[in-house]
Scaffold this motif. Structure first.
Motif, short mmCIF file in Angstrom:
data_model
loop_
_atom_site.label_atom_id
_atom_site.label_comp_id
_atom_site.label_asym_id
_atom_site.label_seq_id
_atom_site.Cartn_x
_atom_site.Cartn_y
_atom_site.Cartn_z
N HIS A 413 -9.96 -0.80 6.46
CA HIS A 413 -9.22 -1.52 7.51
C HIS A 413 -7.72 -1.28 7.35
O HIS A 413 -7.23 -1.15 6.23
CB HIS A 413 -9.49 -3.02 7.45
CG HIS A 413 -10.95 -3.38 7.47
ND1 HIS A 413 -11.67 -3.59 6.32
CD2 HIS A 413 -11.82 -3.54 8.49
CE1 HIS A 413 -12.92 -3.87 6.64
NE2 HIS A 413 -13.04 -3.85 7.95
N LEU A 414 -7.02 -1.24 8.48
CA LEU A 414 -5.56 -1.20 8.46
C LEU A 414 -5.05 -2.63 8.52
O LEU A 414 -5.40 -3.38 9.44
CB LEU A 414 -5.02 -0.39 9.64
CG LEU A 414 -3.48 -0.25 9.69
CD1 LEU A 414 -2.99 0.61 8.53
CD2 LEU A 414 -3.04 0.36 11.02
N VAL A 415 -4.25 -3.03 7.52
CA VAL A 415 -3.75 -4.40 7.44
C VAL A 415 -2.24 -4.40 7.58
O VAL A 415 -1.54 -3.69 6.85
CB VAL A 415 -4.15 -5.06 6.10
CG1 VAL A 415 -3.59 -6.48 6.02
CG2 VAL A 415 -5.66 -5.08 5.94
N LEU A 416 -1.72 -5.18 8.53
CA LEU A 416 -0.28 -5.34 8.70
C LEU A 416 0.09 -6.76 8.33
O LEU A 416 -0.61 -7.72 8.69
CB LEU A 416 0.13 -5.09 10.15
CG LEU A 416 0.04 -3.66 10.69
CD1 LEU A 416 -1.39 -3.29 11.03
CD2 LEU A 416 0.91 -3.49 11.94
N SER A 417 1.21 -6.93 7.60
CA SER A 417 1.62 -8.27 7.22
C SER A 417 3.10 -8.30 6.87
O SER A 417 3.78 -7.26 6.89
CB SER A 417 0.79 -8.77 6.02
OG SER A 417 1.03 -10.16 5.81
N THR A 418 3.59 -9.51 6.58
CA THR A 418 5.00 -9.68 6.20
C THR A 418 5.10 -10.37 4.86
O THR A 418 4.18 -11.06 4.41
CB THR A 418 5.76 -10.53 7.24
OG1 THR A 418 5.32 -11.89 7.16
CG2 THR A 418 5.56 -10.01 8.64
N LEU A 419 6.23 -10.18 4.21
CA LEU A 419 6.58 -10.85 2.96
C LEU A 419 8.06 -11.21 3.04
O LEU A 419 8.82 -10.59 3.78
CB LEU A 419 6.36 -9.94 1.75
CG LEU A 419 4.94 -9.82 1.18
CD1 LEU A 419 4.89 -8.66 0.20
CD2 LEU A 419 4.54 -11.10 0.48
N HIS A 420 8.47 -12.20 2.24
CA HIS A 420 9.89 -12.54 2.18
C HIS A 420 10.48 -11.96 0.90
O HIS A 420 10.37 -12.53 -0.18
CB HIS A 420 10.07 -14.06 2.20
CG HIS A 420 9.80 -14.67 3.54
ND1 HIS A 420 10.63 -14.50 4.63
CD2 HIS A 420 8.76 -15.42 3.98
CE1 HIS A 420 10.13 -15.13 5.68
NE2 HIS A 420 9.00 -15.69 5.32
N THR A 421 11.09 -10.77 1.01
CA THR A 421 11.80 -10.15 -0.11
C THR A 421 13.11 -9.58 0.41
O THR A 421 13.30 -9.43 1.62
CB THR A 421 10.98 -9.02 -0.77
OG1 THR A 421 10.68 -8.03 0.22
CG2 THR A 421 9.68 -9.54 -1.36
N ASN A 422 14.02 -9.25 -0.53
CA ASN A 422 15.35 -8.79 -0.12
C ASN A 422 15.38 -7.34 0.34
O ASN A 422 16.20 -6.96 1.15
CB ASN A 422 16.35 -8.97 -1.27
CG ASN A 422 16.63 -10.44 -1.54
OD1 ASN A 422 16.64 -11.24 -0.61
ND2 ASN A 422 16.84 -10.80 -2.79
N PRO A 425 11.81 -2.03 -2.13
CA PRO A 425 11.32 -1.84 -3.50
C PRO A 425 10.91 -3.14 -4.20
O PRO A 425 9.94 -3.16 -4.94
CB PRO A 425 12.53 -1.20 -4.21
CG PRO A 425 13.27 -0.49 -3.13
CD PRO A 425 13.12 -1.39 -1.93
N SER A 426 11.63 -4.24 -3.96
CA SER A 426 11.30 -5.50 -4.64
C SER A 426 10.00 -6.11 -4.13
O SER A 426 9.46 -7.04 -4.74
CB SER A 426 12.45 -6.50 -4.48
OG SER A 426 12.68 -6.80 -3.12
N THR A 427 9.46 -5.59 -3.01
CA THR A 427 8.17 -6.07 -2.49
C THR A 427 7.05 -5.76 -3.48
O THR A 427 6.11 -6.56 -3.64
CB THR A 427 7.87 -5.42 -1.13
OG1 THR A 427 8.96 -5.69 -0.25
CG2 THR A 427 6.59 -5.98 -0.53
N ILE A 428 7.15 -4.61 -4.15
CA ILE A 428 6.14 -4.24 -5.16
C ILE A 428 6.08 -5.30 -6.25
O ILE A 428 5.00 -5.78 -6.62
CB ILE A 428 6.48 -2.86 -5.78
CG1 ILE A 428 6.50 -1.77 -4.70
CG2 ILE A 428 5.52 -2.53 -6.90
CD1 ILE A 428 5.16 -1.46 -4.09
N ASN A 429 7.25 -5.67 -6.78
CA ASN A 429 7.30 -6.69 -7.84
C ASN A 429 6.79 -8.05 -7.36
O ASN A 429 6.18 -8.80 -8.12
CB ASN A 429 8.73 -6.84 -8.37
CG ASN A 429 9.15 -5.66 -9.23
OD1 ASN A 429 8.71 -4.55 -8.97
ND2 ASN A 429 9.98 -5.88 -10.23
N ARG A 430 7.05 -8.35 -6.08
CA ARG A 430 6.57 -9.63 -5.52
C ARG A 430 5.04 -9.67 -5.54
O ARG A 430 4.44 -10.68 -5.91
CB ARG A 430 7.08 -9.75 -4.08
CG ARG A 430 6.60 -11.00 -3.36
CD ARG A 430 7.50 -12.19 -3.64
NE ARG A 430 7.09 -13.32 -2.84
CZ ARG A 430 6.33 -14.32 -3.26
NH1 ARG A 430 5.87 -14.31 -4.50
NH2 ARG A 430 6.03 -15.33 -2.48
#
Length: 567
Positions: A413-422, A425-430
């Motif tokens: 499946h193709l999944v689209l979503s959002t995260l709150h990061t600056n 690159p910091s999304t990986i650590n989140r």
């Protein structure tokens, strides 16, 4: 359109367009509800001005620039606002029983006949562009909101008695107070003024000795007015009634929605949030105008390279596409544009949103209700039993949602979503901090997009600003380029409310997961190391995207420094 246009046939006869082009333009006009003139112009078949020149010669009609016209109130009073919108006309003057009417389509005989019947006057037609017609119709009929006039109505006979927060509220009295003419008029004026000023949010805030209303315009809050403090409960209750909320409940937050109909076809939604404060309830309204929803990915702000990367990410048959950034940075618009690109009759798309901001045809949208257990994780589980191809999750907030989303992306499946990061690159650590294993992150993520919104310089008052090359170097422009870069600013004018800015553009940072980046993730690299490798792979950072628009004269140094961090 009010009646049948003959413009298309005229253009075909004169070989300006062919029959297939006419059918394409008519289909677009029918779908969007605009005049054929506008669809012809939008499709690049003939410009509005070229069309006016042709019509002027064919029908021997005068072309007017509405900016130079002195509109007569007597003429405006002859044609009600709803009729002007219906027929796409604007009355200009009334002389000897004849009304001069500005039109973009003089072939609409039905509209001219109806206006002649309604007004009882002869009709003299002049030509103007549809865009001018729309702008000046709104300006002439509605004008600027005068809050002072509304407050003048609040004399002793109209005063609203408001109880303090400690006193018991008589609901019947409060409901009656909200129907008081000045209160209704004030609320309507606030909502309409926000629409006209292109505000994204309205903040209605009570303090101990002050009550104020602020609009967020192009991402910045501006104080609009300070209503009398005695109105705070009546005004708040009026909004709660319009949003179908409980006016008796003042201790708990509440959320609702207001829908306004403007003219014949335009609708505006307001998402209403009520939050109990120390001195009363603060109300924030988010304006949701589907007409302003931009789903054309080429117009969002991506560079050519970034757009290609993003398209590659969303066109893969499976995996995750993550969009990150703070609240109000345009993440939803980017995701909706991706869904619009993917939306085909052969693909099943389901979304879990909190809240659903816009209704999209052909997409199964689900509104979250935490109070009954319908959250992102629960929706995701249900989606996987609904034979989906594409899934959008409004936000990944916890380990459970992240785990299900990643498993879905690994099972076709193709999944689209959002995260709150600056940044990207910091999304990986989140994700890793949420408890997701590095090998799952490396194998599931297609692309991570970080974004911000920067204000654009107002084109009406744009002027060059002389800046030292050292300042440009300090911002991040290479020394070799700094001496040749022209920088601009907005002087401030009536069209931008003297701010120097009008509209916003998105800045993007697109990090595609290359093989090297996947190795870095598996080896536990820091966000700084991942960022360096992504830049080596060709990623433009948010600051680099901002500097591109600075060099193109789209935005200012101050905006770049406000919304992006140094690399």
């Amino acid at each position: 359109m009010a009646g049948k246009s003959r413009i298309g046939e005229l253009l075909v006869q004169k070989s300006v367009i062919d029959r297939s082009q006419l059918e394409q333009a008519e289909a677009m006009a029918q779908t969007s509800g605009c005049l054929l003139n506008k669809s012809l112009s939008s499709l690049g078949m003939i410009s509005e001005q070229e069309l006016l020149d042709l019509l002027s010669k064919e029908y021997r009609l005068k072309i007017l620039n509405l900016e130079d016209v002195q509109f007569e109130p007597e003429a405006l009073s002859q044609v009600p606002h709803d009729l002007a919108l219906k027929y796409n006309v604007l009355p200009i003057s009334l002389v000897n029983g004849s009304i001069t009417i500005a039109m973009a389509d003089p072939t609409d005989i039905a509209a001219i006949n109806d206006l002649r019947f309604v007004t009882g006057s002869d009709i003299t037609v002049v030509l103007c562009t549809e865009s001018d017609l729309k702008t000046f119709t709104e300006k002439q009929y509605e004008g600027e909101v005068s809050y002072d006039e509304i407050f003048d109505d609040l004399g002793p006979e109209n005063e609203v008695e408001v109880l303090s927060s400690e006193e018991t509220i008589d609901i019947n009295s409060l409901e009656k107070a909200t129907e008081d003419a000045p209160v209704v008029k004030l609320v309507n004026a606030i909502l309409l003024d926000a629409i006209k000023k292109n505000a994204s949010d309205i903040h209605i805030e009570p303090y101990e000795k002050l009550f104020r209303v602020r609009f967020r315009i192009d991402g910045v809050l501006y104080e609009i007015m300070k209503p009398p403090l005695k109105l705070k409960n009546a005004l708040t209750s009026r909004l709660k009634i319009m949003a179908e909320l409980d006016i008796a409940e003042r201790r708990l937050p509440q959320d609702g929605r207001i829908k306004l109909k403007l003219g014949q076809k335009k609708e505006m939604d307001f998402r209403v949030s009520v939050l109990p404060g120390l001195f009363g309830e603060k109300v924030v309204l988010r304006l949701l105008d589907k007409g302003n929803l931009q789903t054309d990915m080429t117009k969002l702000g991506f560079s050519k390279v970034q757009l290609n990367s993003f398209m590659d990410g969303i066109n893969k048959p499976f995996g995750m596409v993550l969009v990150t950034g703070p609240t109000g940075s345009g993440k939803t618009t980017t995701l909706y544009s991706a869904l619009a690109e993917l939306n085909k009759s052969t693909i099943n798309i389901s979304t879990a949103e909190d809240p659903v901001e816009f209704n999209l045809f052909g997409i199964n949208q689900v509104q979250m209700h935490e109070e009954i257990g319908l959250n992102f994780a629960a929706s995701l589980r249900s989606f996987l039993r609904q034979d989906p191809d594409v899934i959008m999750v409004g936000e990944i907030r916890d380990y459970e949602t992240a785990e299900i989303a990643i498993k879905a992306s690994l099972t076709g499946h193709l999944v689209l979503s959002t995260l709150h990061t600056n940044d990207a690159p910091s999304t990986i650590n989140r994700l890793l901090n949420m408890g997701i294993e590095p090998f799952l992150v490396a194998s599931s993520v297609n692309i991570i997009v970080a974004q911000r919104l920067a204000r654009k310089i107002c084109e009406s008052c744009k002027e060059e600003l002389h800046v030292s090359p050292d300042v440009l170097v300090g911002v991040g422009i290479p020394a070799a380029e700094a001496a040749h870069v022209k920088v601009y600013q907005g002087k401030g004018c009536s069209k931008c409310s003297n701010t120097g800015y009008k509209g916003r553009i998105a800045l993007y940072e697109c990090m595609s997961m290359s093989d090297k980046l996947k190795e870095f993730v598996l080896n536990g690299a820091s966000a700084a190391e991942i960022k360096r490798q992504a830049i080596d792979d060709g990623m433009d950072t948010l600051r680099a995207s901002g500097l591109r628009y600075l060099k193109e004269g789209v935005t200012t140094i101050e905006e770049i420094l406000r919304v992006t961090a140094a690399d």
